[in-house]
Structure formats: C-alpha cells, structure tokens
Design a protein around this motif. Structure first.
Motif, PDB file in Angstrom:
ATOM      1  N   LYS A   1       0.970  -1.036   0.160  1.00  0.00           N
ATOM      2  CA  LYS A   1      -0.063  -0.073   0.132  1.00  0.00           C
ATOM      3  C   LYS A   1       0.805   1.210   0.150  1.00  0.00           C
ATOM      4  O   LYS A   1       1.938   1.273   0.762  1.00  0.00           O
ATOM      5  CB  LYS A   1      -0.806   0.055   1.320  1.00  0.00           C
ATOM      6  CG  LYS A   1      -1.829  -1.187   1.259  1.00  0.00           C
ATOM      7  CD  LYS A   1      -3.097  -0.869   0.650  1.00  0.00           C
ATOM      8  CE  LYS A   1      -4.108  -1.915   0.891  1.00  0.00           C
ATOM      9  NZ  LYS A   1      -5.246  -2.071  -0.164  1.00  0.00           N
ATOM     10  N   GLU A   2       0.510   2.145  -0.905  1.00  0.00           N
ATOM     11  CA  GLU A   2       1.375   3.408  -0.863  1.00  0.00           C
ATOM     12  C   GLU A   2       0.273   4.495  -0.375  1.00  0.00           C
ATOM     13  O   GLU A   2      -0.695   4.788  -0.708  1.00  0.00           O
ATOM     14  CB  GLU A   2       1.640   3.662  -2.346  1.00  0.00           C
ATOM     15  CG  GLU A   2       2.643   5.092  -2.157  1.00  0.00           C
ATOM     16  CD  GLU A   2       3.243   5.400  -3.806  1.00  0.00           C
ATOM     17  OE1 GLU A   2       3.615   6.464  -3.675  1.00  0.00           O
ATOM     18  OE2 GLU A   2       3.315   4.418  -4.541  1.00  0.00           O
ATOM     19  N   GLY A   3       1.006   5.282   0.464  1.00  0.00           N
ATOM     20  CA  GLY A   3       0.198   6.265   1.280  1.00  0.00           C
ATOM     21  C   GLY A   3       0.169   7.679   0.332  1.00  0.00           C
ATOM     22  O   GLY A   3       0.993   7.521  -0.563  1.00  0.00           O
ATOM     23  N   VAL A   4      -0.496   8.716   0.769  1.00  0.00           N
ATOM     24  CA  VAL A   4      -0.683   9.966  -0.167  1.00  0.00           C
ATOM     25  C   VAL A   4       0.646  10.622   0.039  1.00  0.00           C
ATOM     26  O   VAL A   4       0.861  11.591  -0.969  1.00  0.00           O
ATOM     27  CB  VAL A   4      -1.942  10.571   0.376  1.00  0.00           C
ATOM     28  CG1 VAL A   4      -3.198  10.090   0.025  1.00  0.00           C
ATOM     29  CG2 VAL A   4      -1.547  11.176   1.795  1.00  0.00           C
ATOM     30  N   ASN A   5       1.383  10.757   0.927  1.00  0.00           N
ATOM     31  CA  ASN A   5       2.613  11.288   1.055  1.00  0.00           C
ATOM     32  C   ASN A   5       4.020  10.252   0.454  1.00  0.00           C
ATOM     33  O   ASN A   5       5.142  10.770   0.819  1.00  0.00           O
ATOM     34  CB  ASN A   5       3.120  11.600   2.481  1.00  0.00           C
ATOM     35  CG  ASN A   5       1.920  12.668   2.950  1.00  0.00           C
ATOM     36  OD1 ASN A   5       1.502  13.531   2.273  1.00  0.00           O
ATOM     37  ND2 ASN A   5       1.452  12.378   3.975  1.00  0.00           N
TER      38      ASN A   5
END
Length: 156
Positions: free
Chosen positions: A30-34
């Motif tokens: 999962k990649e976060g928004v930052n």
C-alpha cells in the motif's frame, strides 16, 4: 470447478489448500498519499486447516516478536496474529527487501529461543496476562527456524 467471488481481503483470495507452511510471502503493498509504502507479509507458521498454535503459545510469541523484532529494524509498523492461529502478519514501512525481512524474522525467532521471560507478561501491560507460555512460544520458534530453508516456498 466453482469460482470464488473476489474478496476485499487479500488472504481471503488465497487458496489455503494450495499453500505449504511454513512460509513467508508478500501479501500486499500500500502506498500512502505522502509516498510512504507499507509492505505486508504473511508469516505462516502452521499448515492451514491442519494445525494451529495454541493461544498461550501464540500470545507469548506475539509479545516477543513485537518487542524483539524492533531491535533489528526501525521499519516495523505492526506484527499481528491471525485469528485462525496459523500465523502472523508483519507490516513494514518503506522497506521492500524480502531477504532482509527473512533475516529480521530469523534474528527475532532466535531471540525468542534465548528469552528467559515473556516481555510485558503482567496485568499492567497485557490484557490477558494469565494466558502465556514461554516454552510454547519457544517450541513454535524452534520449529519455524528448523525449516528456514523452506520459507520462500509458498505453494505445495
């Protein structure tokens, strides 16, 4: 052959009859928004639907892995036991090196073998302090380490 409906939970889409425990597999990214990236690993100690860890053993192993793993990396987000009592999920942040994850797990399980007590095994720090077994956790760690060379083999 019936086709199973695609589920939201990754492990619900895994055919548990085809895996061969013990193993360590990447279960999701999962990649976060930052831009931070979480890698979630399925650390399977027991063969699904054939064996499981007893709760006091699993509980103690959870305490020890949660505590000891962080001595080997600052990338641990969480180590969580599976409700089916066959393994754990390990989540790491900004760390995509599978081989290093295996090494961290090996070091952590070796720490379990040399432990003389279960960390935070008391009523102040634990929600069910009466349910622990150092010896049981060490036996699980011993069995997992004995098959270290098989951890990459996920399917039978």
């Amino acid at each position: 052959m019936t086709t199973q409906k695609k589920m939201n939970v990754e492990s619900f889409n895994l055919d548990h009859t085809k895996v061969k425990a013990p193993f360590v597999r990447l279960a999701g990214v999962k990649e976060g928004v930052n831009g931070d990236v979480i890698h979630k690993y399925d650390i399977r100690f027991c063969q699904p639907n054939k064996e499981h860890m007893e709760m006091p053993d699993l509980h103690s192993l959870e305490h020890m892995m949660a505590e000891f793993s962080r001595n080997h990396t600052d990338k641990i987000v969480d180590i969580s036991p599976m409700g089916c009592q066959t393994g754990f999920y390990l989540s790491v942040i900004n760390h995509d090196d599978y081989e290093a994850v295996l090494d961290i797990l090996e070091k952590t399980l070796n720490d379990v073998l040399t432990a003389t007590e279960v960390p935070a095994c008391n009523e102040v720090q634990c929600g069910w302090a009466a349910s622990h077994s150092l010896e049981g956790a060490q036996e699980i760690a011993r069995k997992m380490l004995a098959k270290r060379n098989e951890w990459k083999e996920i399917f039978a």
